[in-house]
Enzyme design. Structure first.
Site, short mmCIF file in Angstrom:
data_model
loop_
_atom_site.label_atom_id
_atom_site.label_comp_id
_atom_site.label_asym_id
_atom_site.label_seq_id
_atom_site.Cartn_x
_atom_site.Cartn_y
_atom_site.Cartn_z
N ASP A 73 53.98 69.12 8.41
CA ASP A 73 54.97 69.85 9.23
C ASP A 73 54.59 69.85 10.70
O ASP A 73 55.40 69.52 11.56
CB ASP A 73 55.08 71.31 8.77
CG ASP A 73 55.89 71.46 7.48
OD1 ASP A 73 56.62 70.52 7.12
OD2 ASP A 73 55.77 72.51 6.84
N ARG A 108 47.04 85.92 11.16
CA ARG A 108 48.14 85.51 12.05
C ARG A 108 48.11 86.18 13.43
O ARG A 108 48.32 85.49 14.44
CB ARG A 108 49.50 85.76 11.38
CG ARG A 108 49.76 84.91 10.15
CD ARG A 108 49.55 83.46 10.38
NE ARG A 108 50.00 82.66 9.24
CZ ARG A 108 49.46 81.51 8.88
NH1 ARG A 108 48.44 81.02 9.56
NH2 ARG A 108 49.93 80.83 7.86
N ASP A 134 55.07 85.06 7.95
CA ASP A 134 54.22 84.54 9.02
C ASP A 134 54.97 84.40 10.34
O ASP A 134 54.43 84.66 11.40
CB ASP A 134 53.60 83.21 8.60
CG ASP A 134 52.55 83.42 7.51
OD1 ASP A 134 51.92 84.49 7.49
OD2 ASP A 134 52.36 82.51 6.68
N SER A 149 52.14 75.06 -1.16
CA SER A 149 52.00 75.54 0.21
C SER A 149 50.76 76.43 0.25
O SER A 149 50.72 77.48 -0.40
CB SER A 149 53.26 76.30 0.62
OG SER A 149 52.98 77.05 1.78
N1 ARG Z 1 52.48 85.95 0.96
C1 ARG Z 1 51.32 86.03 1.80
C2 ARG Z 1 51.67 86.72 3.08
O1 ARG Z 1 52.80 86.92 3.39
C3 ARG Z 1 50.69 84.67 2.02
C4 ARG Z 1 51.45 83.76 2.91
C5 ARG Z 1 50.81 82.43 2.97
N2 ARG Z 1 51.35 81.65 4.05
C6 ARG Z 1 51.67 80.38 3.95
N3 ARG Z 1 52.14 79.81 5.00
N4 ARG Z 1 51.50 79.68 2.84
O2 ARG Z 1 50.79 87.09 3.80
#
Ligand code: ARG
Length: 420
Positions: free
Chosen positions: A34, A115, A144, A196
């Site tokens: 990506d 993040r 995110d 992912s």
């Molecule tokens: N569901 C978790 C969260 O919202 C993990 C997210 C993982 N992010 C990703 N881009 N795969 O914090």
């Protein structure tokens, strides 16, 4: 030509970039498909220069030289790699430990904690490199995007944001076609979409593929960090974690820095199959989504911390703090790291954790970690008072009936009112 999406022509939020004002973009770059496609696509679609930033938060198995070379080869004018492991541990994980941070009863928030730091570093690098815009690779369905954009909009109102994956409407096949046309290497087989993944020092998440089918039990290949419990050693292992003021400082008596200690704890727990969570999560953006988490260090350190905290606090503190812990975890999950309430809560966590010093022993065995020993100079505990066999001293058993009479008074009166 592949059917690459258009750049968005209308904005929903004030911090979104007007295409004509996008000249130099700070791209949060992972080296994956990506963000590599984004690198080229931003150059082509906006005619903008791209500065890449890759942040090391302790995700295992990354080769940052390879990532940097790839970015420069794909046309980035600069590529910066920042090792933020110490800052992540000290400023983000230590507060999370003091707040016993778990969201939804199982998710230790590793992504949610990473993040705001990544986005803060993006803001700082964007300013150093003279960028006008920050670009990230989050989709429009996750948390995110909220965490990154809320951080940029909070810390740097002068910077704008673009989120190409959210707007370009390329599917995976189109992205791969775009990559092939533009000389972007595509790793591995392209038929099956990969999971992912997001990971750092504190844990790893997998989403997508069969995980989206709630009736589908975990397939073995998703577990890349934690040994499956059925394959874990037949002998248990005991680990002692020493804490000072709420922060882990030693493992089995050996003093360690926090980063090193978390890595060592992760290694031991992973070996014993500890830290697997199969979690259905209420996302901030409305959806329920299933995640498979592997968080071995958190699965060892959080219960140990909680046990020690419980021991040194009074019944009243122990009744109260979980409410604040839950609020802390929710704010962080929801991307509001910079919300003043979080700092207010941290002040309470700090104050209370000033006495969370001592040692907790944990026994690890085939997927479980259980507290087996506790010791602390600050324990609100007196073995002779608690003893069944000793009598006398400060605790007067003859005072108990008077206590029971008064303590139960209102409940007894109400019972009679309602039942007679
Ligand atoms: N569901 C978790 C969260 O919202 C993990 C997210 C993982 N992010 C990703 N881009 N795969 O914090």
């Amino acid at each position: 030509m592949s059917d690459a999406g258009e750049i968005p022509t209308s904005k929903t939020a004030s911090y979104e970039a007007d295409p004509e004002h996008v000249h130099r973009v700070l791209l949060l770059y992972s080296g994956g498909l990506d963000t590599s496609v984004m690198l080229k696509w931003i150059g082509d679609s906006y005619g903008a220069e791209v500065v890449c930033l890759t942040v090391n938060l302790g995700q295992p198995g990354e080769d940052y030289e390879v990532i940097k070379d790839k970015a420069l080869r794909l046309g980035a004018i600069e590529c910066h790699v920042l090792d933020a492991r110490e800052e992540f541990a000290r400023e983000y994980l230590a507060p999370a430990i003091k707040a016993n941070a778990l969201y939804g009863g199982g998710y230790p928030l590793f992504t949610a904690l990473g993040r705001p730091l990544i986005a803060k570093l993006a803001v700082e690098q964007a300013r150093r490199s003279g960028c006008d815009t920050v670009a990230h690779g989050c989709t429009g369905k996750g948390n995110d995007q909220v965490r990154i954009e809320a951080t940029v909009a909070t810390l740097a109102p002068e910077l704008k944001v673009i989120a190409p994956v959210r707007s370009w409407q390329m599917g995976r096949e189109e992205e791969i076609a775009y990559a092939r046309e533009h000389g972007i290497p595509v790793k591995g087989g392209t038929e099956v979409a990969p999971y992912s993944i997001d990971d750092n020092l504190w844990g790893r998440s997998s989403e997508g593929r069969w995980i989206e089918d709630l009736a589908h039990a975990p397939e073995d290949d998703v577990f890349q960090l934690v040994t499956r419990p059925e394959l874990a050693p037949d002998e248990p292992e005991i680990v002692e974690i020493g804490f000072e003021r709420g922060v882990p400082v030693s493992l089995n008596g050996e003093a360690m820095g926090l980063v090193e200690l978390i890595e060592a704890a992760a290694e031991i727990a992973a070996r014993h199959g500890v830290g697997i969570v199969d979690h259905i999560e209420d996302r901030i953006v409305g959806l329920k989504v299933r995640d498979i988490y592997e968080a071995p260090a958190a699965a060892l350190i959080l219960p140990a911390h909680q046990e020690l905290e419980h021991l040194v606090c009074t019944i009243h503190q122990n009744q109260f703090k979980p409410q604040l812990d839950r609020q802390w975890a929710y704010l962080v999950y929801a991307g509001l790291w910079w919300e003043p309430l979080r700092a207010d809560l941290d002040a309470y966590m700090e104050h209370l954790n000033a006495r969370v010093t001592g040692t907790i022993g944990m026994k690890l065995y085939k997927g479980h970690a259980r507290v087996i020993t506790r010791s602390s100079e600050n324990a609100v505990y007196d073995a002779s008072l608690a003893s069944f066999t000793e009598s006398g001293g400060l605790f007067s058993q003859t005072a108990s009936p008077g206590f029971i009479e008064l303590f139960s008074l209102q409940s007894r009166m109400a019972w009679r009112l309602h039942n007679e």
